[in-house]
Design a protein around this motif. Sequence first.
Motif, PDB file in Angstrom:
ATOM      1  N   VAL A   1      -5.287 -10.219   5.899  1.00  0.00           N
ATOM      2  CA  VAL A   1      -5.023 -10.190   4.456  1.00  0.00           C
ATOM      3  C   VAL A   1      -5.585 -11.449   3.820  1.00  0.00           C
ATOM      4  CG1 VAL A   1      -3.215 -10.231   2.699  1.00  0.00           C
ATOM      5  CG2 VAL A   1      -2.959  -8.788   4.723  1.00  0.00           C
ATOM      6  N   ARG A   2      -6.356 -11.260   2.793  1.00  0.00           N
ATOM      7  CA  ARG A   2      -6.908 -12.368   2.018  1.00  0.00           C
ATOM      8  C   ARG A   2      -6.698 -12.054   0.548  1.00  0.00           C
ATOM      9  NH1 ARG A   2     -12.912 -13.697   1.928  1.00  0.00           N
ATOM     10  NH2 ARG A   2     -12.539 -14.980   0.135  1.00  0.00           N
ATOM     11  N   LEU A   3      -5.728 -12.698  -0.057  1.00  0.00           N
ATOM     12  CA  LEU A   3      -5.430 -12.444  -1.467  1.00  0.00           C
ATOM     13  C   LEU A   3      -6.252 -13.405  -2.323  1.00  0.00           C
ATOM     14  CD1 LEU A   3      -1.569 -12.136  -1.144  1.00  0.00           C
ATOM     15  CD2 LEU A   3      -3.233 -10.280  -1.302  1.00  0.00           C
ATOM     16  N   THR A   4      -6.908 -12.844  -3.331  1.00  0.00           N
ATOM     17  CA  THR A   4      -7.734 -13.662  -4.220  1.00  0.00           C
ATOM     18  C   THR A   4      -7.119 -13.685  -5.609  1.00  0.00           C
ATOM     19  OG1 THR A   4      -9.123 -11.830  -4.962  1.00  0.00           O
ATOM     20  CG2 THR A   4      -9.793 -12.957  -2.916  1.00  0.00           C
ATOM     21  N   GLU A   5      -7.810 -14.340  -6.523  1.00  0.00           N
ATOM     22  CA  GLU A   5      -7.344 -14.420  -7.910  1.00  0.00           C
ATOM     23  C   GLU A   5      -7.258 -13.042  -8.551  1.00  0.00           C
ATOM     24  OE1 GLU A   5     -11.609 -13.796  -8.373  1.00  0.00           O
ATOM     25  OE2 GLU A   5     -10.480 -15.054  -6.977  1.00  0.00           O
ATOM     26  N   LYS A   6      -7.984 -12.074  -7.998  1.00  0.00           N
ATOM     27  CA  LYS A   6      -7.994 -10.724  -8.567  1.00  0.00           C
ATOM     28  C   LYS A   6      -6.594 -10.121  -8.616  1.00  0.00           C
ATOM     29  CE  LYS A   6     -12.441  -9.919  -6.411  1.00  0.00           C
ATOM     30  NZ  LYS A   6     -13.084  -9.204  -5.322  1.00  0.00           N
ATOM     31  N   VAL A   7      -5.782 -10.390  -7.619  1.00  0.00           N
ATOM     32  CA  VAL A   7      -4.443  -9.811  -7.569  1.00  0.00           C
ATOM     33  C   VAL A   7      -3.439 -10.624  -8.397  1.00  0.00           C
ATOM     34  CG1 VAL A   7      -3.579 -10.943  -5.481  1.00  0.00           C
ATOM     35  CG2 VAL A   7      -2.798  -8.676  -6.047  1.00  0.00           C
ATOM     36  N   PHE A   8      -3.691 -11.909  -8.564  1.00  0.00           N
ATOM     37  CA  PHE A   8      -2.721 -12.732  -9.287  1.00  0.00           C
ATOM     38  C   PHE A   8      -2.835 -12.587 -10.809  1.00  0.00           C
ATOM     39  CE2 PHE A   8      -2.950 -14.670  -5.097  1.00  0.00           C
ATOM     40  CZ  PHE A   8      -1.606 -14.640  -4.766  1.00  0.00           C
ATOM     41  N   LYS A   9      -3.984 -12.140 -11.290  1.00  0.00           N
ATOM     42  CA  LYS A   9      -4.150 -11.936 -12.731  1.00  0.00           C
ATOM     43  C   LYS A   9      -3.203 -10.855 -13.268  1.00  0.00           C
ATOM     44  CE  LYS A   9      -7.542 -11.090 -16.318  1.00  0.00           C
ATOM     45  NZ  LYS A   9      -8.939 -10.800 -16.627  1.00  0.00           N
ATOM     46  N   PRO A  10      -3.134  -9.662 -12.662  1.00  0.00           N
ATOM     47  CA  PRO A  10      -2.178  -8.686 -13.176  1.00  0.00           C
ATOM     48  C   PRO A  10      -0.725  -9.118 -12.984  1.00  0.00           C
ATOM     49  CG  PRO A  10      -3.322  -7.815 -11.262  1.00  0.00           C
ATOM     50  CD  PRO A  10      -3.982  -9.101 -11.621  1.00  0.00           C
ATOM     51  N   ILE A  11      -0.445  -9.856 -11.925  1.00  0.00           N
ATOM     52  CA  ILE A  11       0.922 -10.345 -11.737  1.00  0.00           C
ATOM     53  C   ILE A  11       1.293 -11.266 -12.894  1.00  0.00           C
ATOM     54  CG2 ILE A  11       2.392 -11.835 -10.320  1.00  0.00           C
ATOM     55  CD1 ILE A  11       0.940 -10.710  -7.851  1.00  0.00           C
TER      56      ILE A  11
ATOM     57  N   LEU B   1       2.454 -10.254  -0.409  1.00  0.00           N
ATOM     58  CA  LEU B   1       2.911 -10.705  -1.724  1.00  0.00           C
ATOM     59  C   LEU B   1       4.442 -10.739  -1.792  1.00  0.00           C
ATOM     60  CD1 LEU B   1       0.469  -8.857  -4.136  1.00  0.00           C
ATOM     61  CD2 LEU B   1       0.686 -11.338  -3.842  1.00  0.00           C
ATOM     62  N   ARG B   2       5.070  -9.699  -1.257  1.00  0.00           N
ATOM     63  CA  ARG B   2       6.539  -9.655  -1.242  1.00  0.00           C
ATOM     64  C   ARG B   2       7.105 -10.825  -0.441  1.00  0.00           C
ATOM     65  NH1 ARG B   2       6.103  -3.640   0.202  1.00  0.00           N
ATOM     66  NH2 ARG B   2       6.080  -2.636  -1.830  1.00  0.00           N
ATOM     67  N   GLU B   3       6.495 -11.082   0.709  1.00  0.00           N
ATOM     68  CA  GLU B   3       6.965 -12.183   1.547  1.00  0.00           C
ATOM     69  C   GLU B   3       6.782 -13.529   0.862  1.00  0.00           C
ATOM     70  OE1 GLU B   3       4.870 -11.625   5.241  1.00  0.00           O
ATOM     71  OE2 GLU B   3       5.989  -9.785   5.710  1.00  0.00           O
ATOM     72  N   MET B   4       5.818 -13.622  -0.036  1.00  0.00           N
ATOM     73  CA  MET B   4       5.592 -14.852  -0.802  1.00  0.00           C
ATOM     74  C   MET B   4       6.546 -14.954  -1.992  1.00  0.00           C
ATOM     75  SD  MET B   4       1.416 -14.704  -0.718  1.00  0.00           S
ATOM     76  CE  MET B   4       1.135 -16.078  -1.820  1.00  0.00           C
ATOM     77  N   GLY B   5       7.362 -13.903  -2.202  1.00  0.00           N
ATOM     78  CA  GLY B   5       8.353 -13.932  -3.264  1.00  0.00           C
ATOM     79  C   GLY B   5       7.941 -13.238  -4.553  1.00  0.00           C
ATOM     80  N   TYR B   6       6.803 -12.586  -4.558  1.00  0.00           N
ATOM     81  CA  TYR B   6       6.348 -11.887  -5.761  1.00  0.00           C
ATOM     82  C   TYR B   6       6.967 -10.506  -5.840  1.00  0.00           C
ATOM     83  CZ  TYR B   6       2.820 -15.467  -6.455  1.00  0.00           C
ATOM     84  OH  TYR B   6       2.198 -16.658  -6.674  1.00  0.00           O
ATOM     85  N   ARG B   7       7.257 -10.079  -7.069  1.00  0.00           N
ATOM     86  CA  ARG B   7       7.699  -8.712  -7.304  1.00  0.00           C
ATOM     87  C   ARG B   7       6.448  -7.859  -7.471  1.00  0.00           C
ATOM     88  NH1 ARG B   7      12.096  -9.693 -11.954  1.00  0.00           N
ATOM     89  NH2 ARG B   7      10.560 -11.233 -12.577  1.00  0.00           N
ATOM     90  N   THR B   8       6.477  -6.663  -6.934  1.00  0.00           N
ATOM     91  CA  THR B   8       5.256  -5.856  -6.877  1.00  0.00           C
ATOM     92  C   THR B   8       5.365  -4.541  -7.654  1.00  0.00           C
ATOM     93  OG1 THR B   8       5.975  -4.966  -4.750  1.00  0.00           O
ATOM     94  CG2 THR B   8       4.480  -6.868  -4.691  1.00  0.00           C
ATOM     95  N   PHE B   9       6.220  -4.495  -8.669  1.00  0.00           N
ATOM     96  CA  PHE B   9       6.315  -3.333  -9.561  1.00  0.00           C
ATOM     97  C   PHE B   9       6.638  -2.046  -8.806  1.00  0.00           C
ATOM     98  CE2 PHE B   9       3.220  -6.384 -11.291  1.00  0.00           C
ATOM     99  CZ  PHE B   9       3.877  -6.751 -12.458  1.00  0.00           C
ATOM    100  N   ASP B  10       7.505  -2.168  -7.822  1.00  0.00           N
ATOM    101  CA  ASP B  10       7.840  -1.021  -6.980  1.00  0.00           C
ATOM    102  C   ASP B  10       8.522   0.110  -7.736  1.00  0.00           C
ATOM    103  OD1 ASP B  10       6.750  -2.297  -4.760  1.00  0.00           O
ATOM    104  OD2 ASP B  10       8.648  -3.257  -4.249  1.00  0.00           O
TER     105      ASP B  10
END
Length: 93
Positions: free
Chosen positions: A10-20, A38-47
């Motif tokens: 897994v490689r998360l880039t700025e692309k995913v953090f913009k919508p968050i 993302l969940r493990e990092m504490g982000y909510r993922t609009f489940d």
Amino acid sequence: VIESNLTGPVRLTEKVFKPIKNCQPFVIAGARGSVQQLREMGYRTFDTVVDHSYDSIEDPTQRWEAVCTEMCRIAKSKKAHTMYTDLLMSYSL
């Protein structure tokens, strides 16, 4: 969000953090486990709006197809605007 790789770690880039940051629901076309990380990092993922079950599909082609199916489901929803405004209210800081 289309990440650079559908395979590998897994490689998360700025692309995913913009919508968050902008409270916009997203579907990640990326490596398996991207949403889980993302969940493990504490982000909510609009489940409540997005079915992220595609995130656990091992085969990249099947995962891509599941991502496309989920994106179409959301796009065809007659409640898309209502879902978005509800998210703005519930995820506001």
